[in-house]
Write an enzyme that holds these catalytic residues in place. Sequence first.
Site, short mmCIF file in Angstrom:
data_model
loop_
_atom_site.label_atom_id
_atom_site.label_comp_id
_atom_site.label_asym_id
_atom_site.label_seq_id
_atom_site.Cartn_x
_atom_site.Cartn_y
_atom_site.Cartn_z
N HIS A 106 0.83 -1.21 0.00
CA HIS A 106 0.00 0.00 0.00
C HIS A 106 0.86 1.25 0.00
CE1 HIS A 106 -3.31 -2.64 1.85
NE2 HIS A 106 -3.55 -2.44 0.56
N LEU A 147 0.23 -0.09 21.28
CA LEU A 147 -1.16 -0.50 21.47
C LEU A 147 -1.29 -1.33 22.75
CD1 LEU A 147 -1.89 -1.42 17.74
CD2 LEU A 147 -3.06 0.39 19.04
N VAL A 193 -3.10 -7.26 21.93
CA VAL A 193 -2.26 -7.45 20.75
C VAL A 193 -1.52 -8.77 20.90
CG1 VAL A 193 -0.38 -6.54 19.32
CG2 VAL A 193 -1.96 -4.96 20.51
N PRO A 194 -1.74 -9.76 20.06
CA PRO A 194 -1.04 -11.04 20.18
C PRO A 194 0.43 -10.88 19.89
CG PRO A 194 -2.21 -10.95 18.08
CD PRO A 194 -2.58 -9.70 18.83
#
Length: 610
Positions: free
Chosen positions: A270, A289, A296-297
């Site tokens: 992107h 985060l 968040v894993p």
Amino acid sequence: MKFTKNTQALFYNLKPHPLQQMLDFDYLCERATPSVAGIIHPGKSSFHKAFFGAREIIIPIYPTIQEAARKQPQAEVLINFASFRSAYQATKEALFEPTINTIVIVAEGVPERQSRELIALAKQQQKLLLGPATVGGIAAGAFRLGGYAGGMPENLIRAKLYRPGSIGLVSKSGGMMNELFNIIARVTDGIKEGMAIGGDLFPGSTLLDHLLRFEQDPEIKLMVCLGELGGKQENNIAEAKKAGRITKPLVMWVSGICADIFPWEAQFGHAGAKAGKEEESAAAKNQALREAGIMVPESFEELEPLLHQQHQQLVAAGRIVPREELSPPALPKNYEEALREGSIRKATSFITTISSEEKGEQAYAGVPITRVLAEEHPLGSAIGLLWFKKKLPAYFTTFLEKCIVLTADHGPAVSGAHNAIVAARAGKDVISSLCSGLLTISPRFGGALDDACRYFKEAKETGKTPSQFVEEMKQKGIPIPGIGHRVKSKRNPDKRVTLLKEFAVQHFPTPYLSYALEVEKITLQKAENLILNVDGCIAAIFLDALASCPAFGKEEIGQIIEIGYLNGLFAVARSIGLVGHILDQKRLKQELYRHPSEDIFYLKDSLFEK
Ligand code: ACO
Ligand code: LMR
């Protein structure tokens, strides 16, 4: 903006495939009404046929966004399939339409300056922009924004998108969104809404915008967000969590941690996926985060078990109540697809044995046209293959070509040419004028060949003498087909007949021609114009040519004569002359023909009154 089973869209640019994908999603969700209310196709006013399930529906096409919005005020969404060149203008127009409050910009490559202007305008108008460069999104069981979110129908079903679940998902990547649809369907009760915001640096709506929308949706109990390295969107989510603006359970992952192994700044797929600074890296974002209290894993692979665990907790707490799993209606397959798959069969409507395509080349009765063209008599060979399905011997192909050349024309006075000329002078086009001439071919003019074949063959094969045959036809009151001519006669012989007779006797035995000439001797006793005319001559020689060719058995010859091939030969030949006359008249710019009245006898009925 909530998307429901009644949400409808306008579709900018006629793209049948994604449009049908939207309607197929409607069908799987058992919507009562199609989700596409109208199409905007600049400069066109018409309609588009599409399927709604197995039923065909008509979707109106409007020339402008304004007209479409006015005619379809219930349509709140614009799915903008304009190219990157015109997406800005179309989106801008739509933003000023009071009835449109969500716009999906599919195009990739929209200039950043234009995107930023549209974002500002959308905020001012309090409208939702999705994209640019997005596949759109899905409100499960209700409405598909665009035609590609969720992938093919099989994936929509596998991911249970045909009915709402409890999960709100937002992602930058459309492909990863579709992947997450499947993961989420495996370990939770499925998606309520999934949105792909696109990968541009300046998206029309951000990941946070959609998370905050999910916060307002009481049916969303658990939120999932997939970010990417580059930019600050994920950091803004961490700040929003800390500020208490995000209260629902949120599981997130920022992809692109592999960028750290590159010794240079890696630009991922992107436009926005490039970590300019350390804090924009995936690892740094994931850590930020976590520190904000978002789940968040440790890796993307651990996202699925974490989701499963969170979902189980919400079920145990009664926050998510599992629903009965219903199957969607079976989406009718497109005919071509089902036929290709072999899941349906259909009797063919036509059979052909004379024509095929061999390795991309047209073939006549299996013979590629290059080979036909290389023959000594290609036209006669083509007729042999297409009419007789045989590779005819040279004498036969030569005979056929002579017939065509000799009967191609016989001047403008003959009835067929006359009618073609009159039609041309009346202003009819070439084909219509040709048809006028061809329709004049009849048992008396150019259409006596097949009957001549039948009568000569039957008479000779039943052992009738020529005089018996002539007498029998006279008794029946039938003019012998192939005998007689308006202008040709014994003293003014038909050159065509002379030439064909000479050819025939030199190349094969001619018992049928001899028989016909014996008939002619008898009819000439009555009138000198009762000659064997060109129709009769061709017919008799054709019988001789067939009898001389081992490729034709008795039964097949009988079938050929019964069907009648020769009037067609005359029509093929005479078309050459008729077109010639038509073109001649058009070149001469001949005006309308009107027959002179003085040449007409006006027979008064009184003559018959006694
Ligand atoms: N067989 C037997 N007797 C005939 C035939 C015939 N084919 N044609 C005409 N006659 C007789 C008529 O019975 C008539 O006899 P009658 O005076 O005892 O009544 C006499 O000859 C004159 O008949 P007409 O029809 O006036 O003769 P015309 O010269 O006008 O006929 C025509 C020419 C139309 C071609 C006619 O001979 C005929 O119909 N032939 C059969 C069809 C045919 O072969 N057409 C192809 C013509 S060539 C071409 O189109 C390329
Ligand atoms: C032709 O070939 O058209 C002619 O022989 C018929 C005719 O009427 O002259």
